[in-house]
Design an enzyme around this catalytic site. Structure first.
Site, short mmCIF file in Angstrom:
data_model
loop_
_atom_site.label_atom_id
_atom_site.label_comp_id
_atom_site.label_asym_id
_atom_site.label_seq_id
_atom_site.Cartn_x
_atom_site.Cartn_y
_atom_site.Cartn_z
N CYS A 9 4.32 29.18 25.33
CA CYS A 9 5.63 29.78 25.63
C CYS A 9 6.62 28.80 26.27
O CYS A 9 7.67 28.55 25.68
CB CYS A 9 5.44 31.00 26.51
SG CYS A 9 4.65 32.35 25.62
N ARG A 23 -2.63 25.82 22.77
CA ARG A 23 -1.29 25.45 22.28
C ARG A 23 -0.54 24.66 23.35
O ARG A 23 -0.43 25.09 24.48
CB ARG A 23 -0.51 26.70 21.87
CG ARG A 23 -1.05 27.31 20.59
CD ARG A 23 -0.32 28.57 20.20
NE ARG A 23 -0.74 29.72 20.98
CZ ARG A 23 -0.33 30.97 20.76
NH1 ARG A 23 0.52 31.22 19.79
NH2 ARG A 23 -0.76 31.96 21.51
N GLY A 69 2.50 23.69 29.99
CA GLY A 69 2.15 23.65 28.57
C GLY A 69 2.09 25.07 28.06
O GLY A 69 2.77 25.95 28.59
N LYS A 89 -9.28 37.47 11.01
CA LYS A 89 -9.08 38.15 12.30
C LYS A 89 -9.33 39.64 12.16
O LYS A 89 -9.97 40.27 13.00
CB LYS A 89 -7.65 37.91 12.81
CG LYS A 89 -7.42 36.49 13.31
CD LYS A 89 -5.99 36.30 13.79
CE LYS A 89 -5.75 34.83 14.14
NZ LYS A 89 -4.33 34.53 14.37
N LYS A 123 8.15 25.76 24.10
CA LYS A 123 9.00 26.15 22.96
C LYS A 123 10.20 26.99 23.41
O LYS A 123 11.28 26.89 22.82
CB LYS A 123 8.17 26.88 21.90
CG LYS A 123 7.90 28.33 22.19
CD LYS A 123 7.31 29.07 20.98
CE LYS A 123 6.82 30.46 21.32
NZ LYS A 123 7.82 31.41 21.74
P1 NAD Z 1 -0.26 34.49 18.17
O1 NAD Z 1 -0.04 33.29 17.37
O2 NAD Z 1 -1.44 34.60 19.08
O3 NAD Z 1 -0.32 35.76 17.20
C1 NAD Z 1 0.57 36.00 16.16
C2 NAD Z 1 -0.17 36.74 15.05
O4 NAD Z 1 0.77 37.17 14.07
C3 NAD Z 1 -1.20 35.89 14.34
O5 NAD Z 1 -2.47 36.54 14.38
C4 NAD Z 1 -0.66 35.81 12.89
O6 NAD Z 1 -1.69 35.78 11.92
C5 NAD Z 1 0.14 37.08 12.80
N1 NAD Z 1 1.19 37.09 11.78
C6 NAD Z 1 2.06 36.11 11.43
N2 NAD Z 1 2.89 36.54 10.45
C7 NAD Z 1 2.55 37.82 10.19
C8 NAD Z 1 3.04 38.81 9.30
N3 NAD Z 1 4.08 38.57 8.49
N4 NAD Z 1 2.46 40.01 9.28
C9 NAD Z 1 1.39 40.29 10.09
N5 NAD Z 1 0.88 39.39 10.97
C10 NAD Z 1 1.46 38.19 11.01
O7 NAD Z 1 1.08 34.73 19.01
P2 NAD Z 1 1.25 35.32 20.51
O8 NAD Z 1 0.84 34.31 21.50
O9 NAD Z 1 0.67 36.68 20.55
O10 NAD Z 1 2.85 35.40 20.58
C11 NAD Z 1 3.59 36.32 19.82
C12 NAD Z 1 5.01 36.34 20.32
O11 NAD Z 1 5.05 36.82 21.67
C13 NAD Z 1 5.70 34.98 20.34
O12 NAD Z 1 7.05 35.15 20.04
C14 NAD Z 1 5.53 34.53 21.78
O13 NAD Z 1 6.54 33.64 22.17
C15 NAD Z 1 5.66 35.84 22.52
N6 NAD Z 1 4.98 35.89 23.81
C16 NAD Z 1 3.76 35.32 23.96
C17 NAD Z 1 3.11 35.39 25.18
C18 NAD Z 1 1.77 34.74 25.38
O14 NAD Z 1 1.38 34.56 26.53
N7 NAD Z 1 1.06 34.38 24.34
C19 NAD Z 1 3.72 36.06 26.25
C20 NAD Z 1 4.94 36.66 26.05
C21 NAD Z 1 5.58 36.56 24.82
#
Ligand code: NAD
Length: 430
Positions: free
Chosen positions: A260, A327, A257, A36, A263
């Site tokens: 978010c 997801r 689905g 990435k 889970k």
């Molecule tokens: P995602 O899976 O798209 O991205 C997470 C990233 O974190 C990945 O690229 C992964 O490689 C990286 N990562 C994991 N461990 C790491 C570490 N130790 N150091 C550095 N990078 C690391 O996740 P997302 O969809 O962006 O969601 C992130 C959080 O935000 C979750 O808790 C989710 O519930 C919340 N959230 C998501 C959304 C959404 O629409 N996707 C909206 C609001 C809140």
């Protein structure tokens, strides 16, 4: 201008980083995924989110947005570090905090001065304290404040949601730290709510659980509508114009689905159980959604008799339109069930095919909706991408072997579909 580190280059991390850079801050994104970061350094975003590529590229070229796999590059000199890593479902339904704890520990191990650690990931109530403890275990020298700042953006409209939020929620034990984080959002002219950290963490779970509840509510109404010859789409419309109710999240369909809602509702229910409260409403929301997601296959079986050796087309694969996120997408369950029952499954999605290929290797992928329908015994509208709303339906019917259409999102007009000769099944409308 602040120096900011954003941990996690996913949907939330990249949106946060690109927008904060666009507001004039110096932002460095850290991700442990080398591929990435390699792509981002070449100014290529590794997922689809409308408009984000452009904002990312503009700020990266201006030198305000950088990417690294090394905490040692990003943490020293940062005043604020956002944690935006995934918090997936754990084995018992609770949120898995491994990534958050690992991120906190690595931030702590790379400190060269005081810092505010902001938790943007969706986390169980009390996680702010857990993060503080993890940081203290790895760093006792520099003062660190932990702040909660849950994110409410929606994939598909993430940039606008970040830049024009309905509200910004910030929680902290230390008011000064909360106010420093609030300053980052001042240019947005949004309502900024500063709460205690547990309340801020709960606002996020409660919001997602409420939206999921609305979806399960209208889906339950839809089940009743089918039995009494009412039209759930119009019932949702009629209810939604009541200002006390509002129109959003009142569309009957094949269930929620995404990364978010499933889970987060489960995690909130797990928190309740952990504190010895039985969350009856949340459990009902999840049960209704589980049943709703089986509806498409049930309706196909009713129309086709058997599914064995039938060719079934899927319009849309991503969990909702305008994203490539697969997801917990309903398409996964539908395609797997159809394949298990001996059907041939063909699919098209405007953005998610590459991601779907690894998750659904048994599916045949096509380049557009007509190619999916050609020779098919039935089609299921799974994701309501705009391009499916404007299909030449007469042509669609001509190319199908049998004109069965299960409309999982109620985007077509039942009368018109039947007039064209389709065997049409919507959700909550006969
Ligand atoms: P995602 O899976 O798209 O991205 C997470 C990233 O974190 C990945 O690229 C992964 O490689 C990286 N990562 C994991 N461990 C790491 C570490 N130790 N150091 C550095 N990078 C690391 O996740 P997302 O969809 O962006 O969601 C992130 C959080 O935000 C979750 O808790 C989710 O519930 C919340 N959230 C998501 C959304 C959404 O629409 N996707 C909206 C609001 C809140």
């Amino acid at each position: 201008m602040s120096h900011i580190a954003v941990v996690g280059a996913g949907y939330v991390g990249m949106t946060t980083a690109a927008c904060l850079a666009d507001l004039g801050n110096e932002v460095c994104v850290i991700d442990i995924d080398q591929e990435k970061i390699r792509l981002l350094r070449r100014h290529r975003l590794h997922f689809y989110e409308p408009g984000l590529q452009e904002v990312m590229e503009r700020n990266a070229r201006a030198g305000r947005l950088q990417f690294t796999t090394s905490y040692g590059d990003a943490i020293p000199g940062a005043e604020i570090a956002f944690i935006a890593v995934a918090t997936p479902e754990g084995e018992g339904g609770e949120a898995n905090l491994n990534y958050v704890e690992q991120a906190a520990a690595t931030i702590a191990g790379n400190l060269t001065g005081p810092i505010i650690v902001v938790n943007k990931s969706t986390v169980p109530i009390g996680t702010g304290d857990v993060v503080s403890q993890v940081i203290q275990r790895h760093n006792t020298y520099f003062p660190v404040e932990v702040v909660s700042n849950p994110e409410f953006l929606r994939e598909g409209s993430a940039l606008r949601d970040f830049m024009e939020p309905d509200r910004v929620v910030i929680g902290a034990h230390n008011r000064e730290a909360a106010e420093q984080v609030a300053k980052l959002y001042e240019p947005l002219n949004a309502s900024i709510l500063i709460y205690n950290i547990y309340t801020a963490e709960m606002v996020k779970y409660a919001s997602n659980a409420f939206l999921a509840t609305r979806i399960s509510f209208i889906n339950e109404i839809a089940r009743i509508c089918e039995r009494v010859d009412a039209d759930a789409k119009l019932v949702g419309e009629g209810m939604g114009l009541d200002r006390r109710i509002g129109s959003q999240f009142l569309e009957a369909g094949i269930g929620y689905g995404g990364s978010c809602f499933p889970k987060d509702v489960k995690a909130l229910a797990a928190i309740a159980e952990q504190y010895e409260y039985h969350p009856e409403l949340l459990n009902a929301v999840m049960d209704i959604n589980r049943d709703q997601r089986r509806l498409a296959v049930e309706k196909l079986r009713e129309c086709l008799g058997t599914l064995r050796d039938q060719i079934v087309g899927l319009f849309g694969l991503s969990f909702k339109p305008n994203t490539d996120d697969m997801r917990e997408a309903p398409s996964l369950e539908i395609a797997r069930e159809l394949l298990k029952r001996g059907a041939t499954v063909r699919a098209y999605d405007p953005a998610a095919i590459e991601k779907a290929k690894t998750l659904l290797p048994g599916v045949e992928y096509r380049r557009n909706a007509y190619a999916v329908a050609r020779g098919a015994d039935a089609v299921v509208l799974v994701t309501e991408w705009n391009e499916f709303r404007h299909l030449d339906l007469a042509k669609l019917k001509r190319v199908m072997r049998r004109p069965v259409l299960v409309d999982g999102r109620n985007i077509y007009d039942p009368g018109q579909m039947r007039g064209l000769g389709f065997v049409y099944r919507g959700i909550g409308r006969n």
